[in-house]
Design an enzyme around this catalytic site. Structure first.
Site, PDB file in Angstrom:
ATOM      1  N   GLY A  16      76.547  74.676  23.629  1.00 28.05           N
ATOM      2  CA  GLY A  16      77.761  73.194  24.000  1.00 28.05           C
ATOM      3  C   GLY A  16      76.859  72.269  22.491  1.00 28.05           C
ATOM      4  O   GLY A  16      76.208  72.397  21.593  1.00 28.05           O
ATOM      5  N   GLY A  21      74.896  67.851  16.250  1.00 25.66           N
ATOM      6  CA  GLY A  21      74.973  68.704  16.400  1.00 25.66           C
ATOM      7  C   GLY A  21      75.409  69.765  16.997  1.00 25.66           C
ATOM      8  O   GLY A  21      75.202  69.721  18.278  1.00 25.66           O
ATOM      9  N   LYS A  38      68.867  73.422  18.905  1.00 27.49           N
ATOM     10  CA  LYS A  38      69.458  72.347  18.163  1.00 27.49           C
ATOM     11  C   LYS A  38      69.702  72.531  16.927  1.00 27.49           C
ATOM     12  O   LYS A  38      68.364  72.215  16.062  1.00 27.49           O
ATOM     13  CB  LYS A  38      68.745  70.790  19.028  1.00 27.49           C
ATOM     14  CG  LYS A  38      68.605  70.912  20.589  1.00 27.49           C
ATOM     15  CD  LYS A  38      68.451  69.519  21.032  1.00 27.49           C
ATOM     16  CE  LYS A  38      69.065  68.990  21.039  1.00 27.49           C
ATOM     17  NZ  LYS A  38      68.816  67.128  21.119  1.00 27.49           N
ATOM     18  N   ASP A 132      67.959  56.265  26.886  1.00 30.32           N
ATOM     19  CA  ASP A 132      68.762  56.716  27.199  1.00 30.32           C
ATOM     20  C   ASP A 132      69.088  58.026  27.977  1.00 30.32           C
ATOM     21  O   ASP A 132      69.066  58.845  28.157  1.00 30.32           O
ATOM     22  CB  ASP A 132      69.148  58.062  26.102  1.00 30.32           C
ATOM     23  CG  ASP A 132      70.477  58.351  26.390  1.00 30.32           C
ATOM     24  OD1 ASP A 132      71.589  57.815  27.542  1.00 30.32           O
ATOM     25  OD2 ASP A 132      71.419  58.936  25.023  1.00 30.32           O
ATOM     26  N   ASN A 137      70.993  64.137  30.022  1.00 32.07           N
ATOM     27  CA  ASN A 137      69.275  64.557  29.417  1.00 32.07           C
ATOM     28  C   ASN A 137      68.307  64.531  30.222  1.00 32.07           C
ATOM     29  O   ASN A 137      67.153  64.800  29.773  1.00 32.07           O
ATOM     30  CB  ASN A 137      69.777  63.235  28.494  1.00 32.07           C
ATOM     31  CG  ASN A 137      69.735  62.333  27.471  1.00 32.07           C
ATOM     32  OD1 ASN A 137      70.664  63.558  26.845  1.00 32.07           O
ATOM     33  ND2 ASN A 137      70.096  61.667  26.868  1.00 32.07           N
ATOM     34  N   ASP A 154      65.947  65.308  24.624  1.00 28.15           N
ATOM     35  CA  ASP A 154      66.988  64.627  24.404  1.00 28.15           C
ATOM     36  C   ASP A 154      66.041  63.263  23.411  1.00 28.15           C
ATOM     37  O   ASP A 154      66.253  62.371  24.927  1.00 28.15           O
ATOM     38  CB  ASP A 154      67.949  64.485  24.605  1.00 28.15           C
ATOM     39  CG  ASP A 154      69.224  63.760  23.285  1.00 28.15           C
ATOM     40  OD1 ASP A 154      68.401  63.477  22.789  1.00 28.15           O
ATOM     41  OD2 ASP A 154      70.268  64.396  23.642  1.00 28.15           O
TER      42      ASP A 154
END
Length: 344
Positions: A16, A21, A38, A132, A137, A154
């Site tokens: 994903g 990125g 990632k 967040d 997440n 994350d």
């Protein structure tokens, strides 16, 4: 575009796209173990965020002590203008992927809530405000038995904070570590709007904003409402977002779908519009365990253990095993469906 080989890792497939990125499944060539990779292109600046700041945030995750409810950081690799962050792979996907089709029962929801409370307390205890917290997440790792394990992931907008001393009067308004000033850390609007805390609208960030966001996540574990696209729908009434709703409207919405009184009261204590009144992460796990293991269940298990102890003292080994089997078989139907049933 990721290279086929990144250090000791071979990319297998695209999983994903993240904030900065793409995310790939990778396999370590030495032992064939799989990880998430990632990728971040180091040539660009994202939303005014410099690469130096991204590297500092990677360092915050790297230096964080390991915890079973925090996604493991493995290493970071720089190759061909890209920074690759190697992370633990959770193949069950996100909390949203799991909750949307399954609508977890009370015991599974409570298991997730305890996991997330432990993970958030670990972050706050180590001076990190996530900023967040949302279902996307939160990743799920499969376990040999029971519900999957939740892991907070994350740290793209997380911040390292100084942990105040016991006599601090800052009330959670931590100072920022490193070369960046506290205003730059706290006065940048970030996070996902439908999970934001009210004070974030005034660009005020403390550890309490994570509590509010997590309270909204807890609510969607029990809410059957979905968007037209089938996604989780954390709204109050008439499409009002939680962070602009009143305490009264939030209470009405929570009581509409959360019918367990103990869980309802706990979520409401996390969703106070005045952040000073919210339950801290340090007390959240204890309160959840109190809700998850009611007094009647504790009493039952205590009586069971007393009976087992007496049998152990009275009967010789062969008879003890037989007596224990008969006791367990006879009591099984009366064991509450909860935390202790998983142990027994």
């Amino acid at each position: 575009m990721a290279a086929d080989c990144i250090g000791d890792y071979r990319t297998l497939k695209l999983l994903g796209k993240g904030q900065f990125g793409e995310v790939y499944m990778g396999e370590r060539r030495t032992d064939k173990k799989r990880f998430a990779l990632k990728s971040i292109c180091t040539k660009y600046v994202f939303r005014g965020i410099s690469m130096d700041r991204i590297l500092r945030e990677v360092e915050s995750h790297k230096s964080l002590p390991k915890h079973e409810n925090i996604l493991d950081f493995i290493e970071s690799i720089s190759v061909g203008g890209y920074l690759y962050i190697v992370l633990e792979l959770c193949e069950l996907g996100t909390l949203e992927d799991y909750v949307t089709p399954k609508n977890p029962d009370r015991e599974t929801a409570l298991s997730f809530m305890v996991d997330l409370a432990r993970g958030l307390n670990h972050l706050h205890s180590n001076g990190i405000v996530h900023r967040d917290i949302k279902p996307e997440n939160i990743l799920l790792a499969e376990q040999a038995r029971g519900a999957p394990r939740c892991k907070i992931s994350d740290f793209g907008v997380a911040r390292i904070m100084d942990i105040p001393s016991a006599d601090s009067k800052l009330d959670g308004r931590f100072g920022a570590m490193g070369s960046l000033a506290g205003e730059e850390y706290f006065n940048t609007l970030c996070g996902t709007p439908i999970y934001l805390a009210p004070e974030v609208g005034d660009k005020h960030y403390t550890k309490h904003c994570d509590i509010f966001s997590l309270g909204v996540v807890f609510y969607v574990l029990f809410s059957p409402e979905r968007t037209r696209e089938g996604r989780l729908s954390p709204w109050v009434k008439n499409g009002t977002l939680f962070y602009v709703a009143s305490d009264y409207d939030i209470k009405q919405q929570i009581e509409k779908h959360v019918h367990d009184e103990g869980i309802c009261e706990l979520i409401l204590s996390m969703l106070k519009t005045d952040y000073h009144s919210r339950i801290p992460a340090s007390a959240l796990e204890e309160e959840l365990l109190r809700v998850a293991v009611p007094d009647d269940e504790v009493f039952f298990v205590a009586c069971f253990l007393v009976a087992v102890t007496l049998m152990f003292l009275i009967f010789p080994a062969p008879l003890f095993v037989l007596a224990l089997f008969l006791l367990t078989f006879g009591c099984w139907q009366f064991v509450p469906r909860g935390f202790f049933r998983g142990i027994l």
